[in-house]
Design a protein around this motif. Structure first.
Motif, PDB file in Angstrom:
ATOM      1  N   PRO A  31       0.593  -1.152  -0.602  1.00  0.00           N
ATOM      2  CA  PRO A  31       0.058  -0.177   0.057  1.00  0.00           C
ATOM      3  C   PRO A  31       1.047   1.467  -0.177  1.00  0.00           C
ATOM      4  O   PRO A  31       0.971   2.412  -0.482  1.00  0.00           O
ATOM      5  N   ALA A  32       1.799   1.098   0.405  1.00  0.00           N
ATOM      6  CA  ALA A  32       2.996   2.696   0.520  1.00  0.00           C
ATOM      7  C   ALA A  32       3.932   2.798  -0.724  1.00  0.00           C
ATOM      8  O   ALA A  32       4.117   3.806  -0.449  1.00  0.00           O
ATOM      9  N   VAL A  33       3.963   1.799  -1.841  1.00  0.00           N
ATOM     10  CA  VAL A  33       4.679   2.420  -2.897  1.00  0.00           C
ATOM     11  C   VAL A  33       3.433   2.630  -4.279  1.00  0.00           C
ATOM     12  O   VAL A  33       3.272   1.391  -4.209  1.00  0.00           O
ATOM     13  N   PRO A  34       4.272   3.422  -4.844  1.00  0.00           N
ATOM     14  CA  PRO A  34       3.136   3.487  -5.967  1.00  0.00           C
ATOM     15  C   PRO A  34       2.865   3.115  -7.260  1.00  0.00           C
ATOM     16  O   PRO A  34       3.789   1.959  -7.332  1.00  0.00           O
ATOM     17  N   VAL A  35       1.713   2.872  -7.563  1.00  0.00           N
ATOM     18  CA  VAL A  35       1.565   2.304  -8.525  1.00  0.00           C
ATOM     19  C   VAL A  35       1.555   2.938 -10.167  1.00  0.00           C
ATOM     20  O   VAL A  35       0.453   3.492 -10.221  1.00  0.00           O
ATOM     21  N   LEU A  36       2.581   2.912 -11.104  1.00  0.00           N
ATOM     22  CA  LEU A  36       2.682   3.967 -12.357  1.00  0.00           C
ATOM     23  C   LEU A  36       2.167   3.072 -13.537  1.00  0.00           C
ATOM     24  O   LEU A  36       2.447   1.377 -13.480  1.00  0.00           O
ATOM     25  N   ASP A  37       1.518   3.301 -14.394  1.00  0.00           N
ATOM     26  CA  ASP A  37       0.809   2.480 -15.632  1.00  0.00           C
ATOM     27  C   ASP A  37       1.909   3.304 -16.868  1.00  0.00           C
ATOM     28  O   ASP A  37       1.742   4.764 -17.386  1.00  0.00           O
ATOM     29  N   LEU A  38       3.177   2.486 -17.521  1.00  0.00           N
ATOM     30  CA  LEU A  38       3.397   3.045 -18.470  1.00  0.00           C
ATOM     31  C   LEU A  38       3.108   2.795 -19.598  1.00  0.00           C
ATOM     32  O   LEU A  38       2.635   4.075 -20.573  1.00  0.00           O
ATOM     33  N   VAL A  39       2.561   2.153 -19.613  1.00  0.00           N
ATOM     34  CA  VAL A  39       1.332   1.678 -21.132  1.00  0.00           C
ATOM     35  C   VAL A  39       0.931   0.336 -20.871  1.00  0.00           C
ATOM     36  O   VAL A  39       1.088  -0.660 -21.060  1.00  0.00           O
ATOM     37  N   HIS A  40      -0.351   0.732 -21.498  1.00  0.00           N
ATOM     38  CA  HIS A  40      -1.424  -0.402 -21.723  1.00  0.00           C
ATOM     39  C   HIS A  40      -2.086  -1.180 -23.243  1.00  0.00           C
ATOM     40  O   HIS A  40      -3.060  -1.873 -23.229  1.00  0.00           O
ATOM     41  N   ASP A  41      -1.633  -0.483 -23.800  1.00  0.00           N
ATOM     42  CA  ASP A  41      -1.868  -0.427 -25.398  1.00  0.00           C
ATOM     43  C   ASP A  41      -1.044  -0.697 -26.283  1.00  0.00           C
ATOM     44  O   ASP A  41      -1.037  -0.582 -27.424  1.00  0.00           O
ATOM     45  N   LEU A  42      -0.210  -1.790 -25.722  1.00  0.00           N
ATOM     46  CA  LEU A  42       0.707  -2.752 -26.607  1.00  0.00           C
ATOM     47  C   LEU A  42      -0.174  -3.544 -27.285  1.00  0.00           C
ATOM     48  O   LEU A  42      -1.051  -3.660 -27.983  1.00  0.00           O
ATOM     49  N   PRO A  43       0.503  -3.362 -29.010  1.00  0.00           N
ATOM     50  CA  PRO A  43      -0.316  -4.683 -29.721  1.00  0.00           C
ATOM     51  C   PRO A  43      -0.741  -6.008 -28.932  1.00  0.00           C
ATOM     52  O   PRO A  43       0.287  -6.996 -28.396  1.00  0.00           O
ATOM     53  N   PRO A  44      -1.956  -6.069 -28.948  1.00  0.00           N
ATOM     54  CA  PRO A  44      -2.240  -7.123 -28.647  1.00  0.00           C
ATOM     55  C   PRO A  44      -1.327  -8.879 -28.709  1.00  0.00           C
ATOM     56  O   PRO A  44      -1.541  -8.617 -30.042  1.00  0.00           O
ATOM     57  N   PHE A  45      -1.269  -9.425 -28.221  1.00  0.00           N
ATOM     58  CA  PHE A  45      -0.506 -10.635 -28.188  1.00  0.00           C
ATOM     59  C   PHE A  45       1.362 -10.683 -28.784  1.00  0.00           C
ATOM     60  O   PHE A  45       1.744 -11.494 -28.698  1.00  0.00           O
ATOM     61  N   ARG A  46       1.418  -9.206 -29.850  1.00  0.00           N
ATOM     62  CA  ARG A  46       2.193  -9.707 -30.801  1.00  0.00           C
ATOM     63  C   ARG A  46       3.955  -9.495 -29.221  1.00  0.00           C
ATOM     64  O   ARG A  46       4.652  -7.560 -28.844  1.00  0.00           O
ATOM     65  N   VAL A  47       4.068  -9.969 -28.563  1.00  0.00           N
ATOM     66  CA  VAL A  47       5.334 -10.375 -28.550  1.00  0.00           C
ATOM     67  C   VAL A  47       6.885 -10.131 -29.079  1.00  0.00           C
ATOM     68  O   VAL A  47       7.962  -9.116 -28.311  1.00  0.00           O
ATOM     69  N   ASP A  48       6.447 -10.746 -29.885  1.00  0.00           N
ATOM     70  CA  ASP A  48       7.286  -9.968 -31.017  1.00  0.00           C
ATOM     71  C   ASP A  48       7.335  -8.756 -31.313  1.00  0.00           C
ATOM     72  O   ASP A  48       8.875  -8.032 -31.664  1.00  0.00           O
ATOM     73  N   LEU A  49       6.666  -8.047 -31.110  1.00  0.00           N
ATOM     74  CA  LEU A  49       6.610  -6.241 -31.014  1.00  0.00           C
ATOM     75  C   LEU A  49       6.979  -5.221 -29.788  1.00  0.00           C
ATOM     76  O   LEU A  49       7.758  -4.789 -29.532  1.00  0.00           O
ATOM     77  N   ALA A  50       7.047  -5.959 -28.702  1.00  0.00           N
ATOM     78  CA  ALA A  50       6.488  -5.568 -27.827  1.00  0.00           C
ATOM     79  C   ALA A  50       8.041  -5.416 -26.882  1.00  0.00           C
ATOM     80  O   ALA A  50       8.350  -4.673 -26.490  1.00  0.00           O
ATOM     81  N   ALA A  51       8.711  -6.002 -27.309  1.00  0.00           N
ATOM     82  CA  ALA A  51      10.208  -6.736 -26.874  1.00  0.00           C
ATOM     83  C   ALA A  51      11.108  -5.431 -27.033  1.00  0.00           C
ATOM     84  O   ALA A  51      12.310  -5.541 -26.569  1.00  0.00           O
ATOM     85  N   TYR A  52      10.676  -5.220 -28.300  1.00  0.00           N
ATOM     86  CA  TYR A  52      12.064  -4.159 -29.379  1.00  0.00           C
ATOM     87  C   TYR A  52      11.318  -2.896 -29.394  1.00  0.00           C
ATOM     88  O   TYR A  52      11.862  -1.871 -28.738  1.00  0.00           O
ATOM     89  N   LEU A  53      10.034  -2.730 -28.167  1.00  0.00           N
ATOM     90  CA  LEU A  53       9.873  -1.302 -27.358  1.00  0.00           C
ATOM     91  C   LEU A  53       9.896  -0.928 -26.411  1.00  0.00           C
ATOM     92  O   LEU A  53      10.901   0.000 -25.848  1.00  0.00           O
ATOM     93  N   LEU A  54       9.996  -2.425 -25.876  1.00  0.00           N
ATOM     94  CA  LEU A  54      11.042  -1.567 -24.012  1.00  0.00           C
ATOM     95  C   LEU A  54      11.614  -1.167 -23.864  1.00  0.00           C
ATOM     96  O   LEU A  54      11.717  -0.256 -22.863  1.00  0.00           O
ATOM     97  N   PRO A  55      13.336  -1.842 -24.371  1.00  0.00           N
ATOM     98  CA  PRO A  55      13.778  -0.738 -23.675  1.00  0.00           C
ATOM     99  C   PRO A  55      13.807   0.372 -24.443  1.00  0.00           C
ATOM    100  O   PRO A  55      14.515   1.109 -22.920  1.00  0.00           O
ATOM    101  N   ALA A  56      13.313   1.205 -25.180  1.00  0.00           N
ATOM    102  CA  ALA A  56      13.134   2.239 -25.282  1.00  0.00           C
ATOM    103  C   ALA A  56      12.557   3.288 -24.499  1.00  0.00           C
ATOM    104  O   ALA A  56      12.741   4.257 -24.053  1.00  0.00           O
ATOM    105  N   LEU A  57      11.203   2.227 -24.188  1.00  0.00           N
ATOM    106  CA  LEU A  57      10.572   2.900 -22.956  1.00  0.00           C
ATOM    107  C   LEU A  57      11.049   3.203 -21.912  1.00  0.00           C
ATOM    108  O   LEU A  57      10.308   4.023 -21.227  1.00  0.00           O
ATOM    109  N   VAL A  58      11.858   2.472 -21.304  1.00  0.00           N
ATOM    110  CA  VAL A  58      12.600   2.292 -20.334  1.00  0.00           C
ATOM    111  C   VAL A  58      13.693   3.148 -20.318  1.00  0.00           C
ATOM    112  O   VAL A  58      14.285   3.335 -18.877  1.00  0.00           O
ATOM    113  N   ARG A  59      14.633   3.797 -21.334  1.00  0.00           N
ATOM    114  CA  ARG A  59      15.385   3.732 -21.606  1.00  0.00           C
ATOM    115  C   ARG A  59      15.867   4.969 -20.180  1.00  0.00           C
ATOM    116  O   ARG A  59      17.194   5.278 -19.894  1.00  0.00           O
ATOM    117  N   ASP A  60      15.136   6.402 -20.371  1.00  0.00           N
ATOM    118  CA  ASP A  60      15.389   7.393 -19.579  1.00  0.00           C
ATOM    119  C   ASP A  60      14.119   7.486 -18.460  1.00  0.00           C
ATOM    120  O   ASP A  60      13.858   8.518 -17.144  1.00  0.00           O
TER     121      ASP A  60
END
Length: 249
Positions: A31-60
């Motif tokens: 309860p004391a740790v904030p929960v943030l939403d980074l992205v929830h509209d990644l292309p459905p089921f497309r692990v092969d696409l989300a995998a290449y976006l994730l490093p860029a999303l968290v880079r900064d």
């Protein structure tokens, strides 16, 4: 282990009940740790696409976060849960390729299989029932029964380091690709179908309605149309291939 400042959710769940259920579970456990939403509209089921976006999303992103990453079309099947640790951040998700580019690009990253599993676990919602509680246990230093893993043994470890395809379409119709912009010659055009898109640094450097490629704020090659929608103008959707880069002439 460094202090955990936040929990961050990365999913393809979109609108609906699933994000709320994960947030409620994490809120109950931490309860004391904030929960943030980074992205929830990644292309459905497309692990092969989300995998290449994730490093860029968290880079900064700032350190001190546990990322709960769920693009998991094989939920309930025979696949492991993984913990990838980078400098000051932790990533929990399925062993289905989602965390592979991240583990390969982050200097000094380590990978562990998660041996711990809750006593009550649904067959179809491991984000809420396994990965979220695992993140909570990690945050407070409880045992996850971790087993060190060679990154070469991850599912998808043989995937290419970049993906010459559209990996995400934002609300403006801009097309993010799985290509790193660093090192791409700005004099080169990018071939998209029968078209050659020139480089521009900003939208204002091209005429209204013109398509171009540029380095976006995440460090990726992105296709855009000034004051328009690149997805419609170029007829592209997530997963569609792009390239190659072409020299002048």
């Amino acid at each position: 282990m460094a202090s955990i400042r936040r929990l961050v959710l990365v999913t393809d769940f979109g609108d609906g009940i699933y994000v709320g259920q994960m947030r409620a579970r994490l809120g109950d456990l931490l309860p004391a740790v904030p929960v943030l939403d980074l992205v929830h509209d990644l292309p459905p089921f497309r692990v092969d696409l989300a995998a290449y976006l994730l490093p860029a999303l968290v880079r900064d992103m700032p350190p001190g976060a546990i990322y709960v990453c769920v693009v998991d079309p094989g939920v309930g099947g025979a696949r492991d849960g993984l913990l990838v640790q980078t400098r000051g951040s932790w990533f929990i998700g399925p062993d289905n390729g989602l965390l592979v580019p991240l583990a390969h690009r982050a200097e000094g990253a380590t990978v562990d299989r998660i041996g711990w599993c809750p006593s009550v676990l649904s067959a179809s919602f491991h984000g809420r029932d396994w990965f979220a509680p695992a993140a909570a246990r990690l945050a407070v230093g409880e045992d996850l029964q971790l087993c060190p893993m060679d990154p070469a043994d991850m599912v998808g470890s043989d995937w290419p380091r970049e993906r010459a395809a559209v990996v995400y379409v934002d609300r403006f119709g801009n097309l993010m690709t799985g290509l790193q912009a660093k090192g791409r010659p700005r004099t080169h055009a990018l071939r998209v179908g029968e078209r050659r898109l020139r480089h521009a640094r900003t939208f204002g450097e091209v005429a209204s309605g013109e398509a171009f490629w540029y380095e976006n704020a995440l460090g990726l090659v992105e296709l855009a149309v000034n004051l328009g929608r690149a997805d419609r103008a170029l007829g592209l959707s997530p997963g569609d291939p792009i390239g190659p880069f072409l020299p002048p002439g």
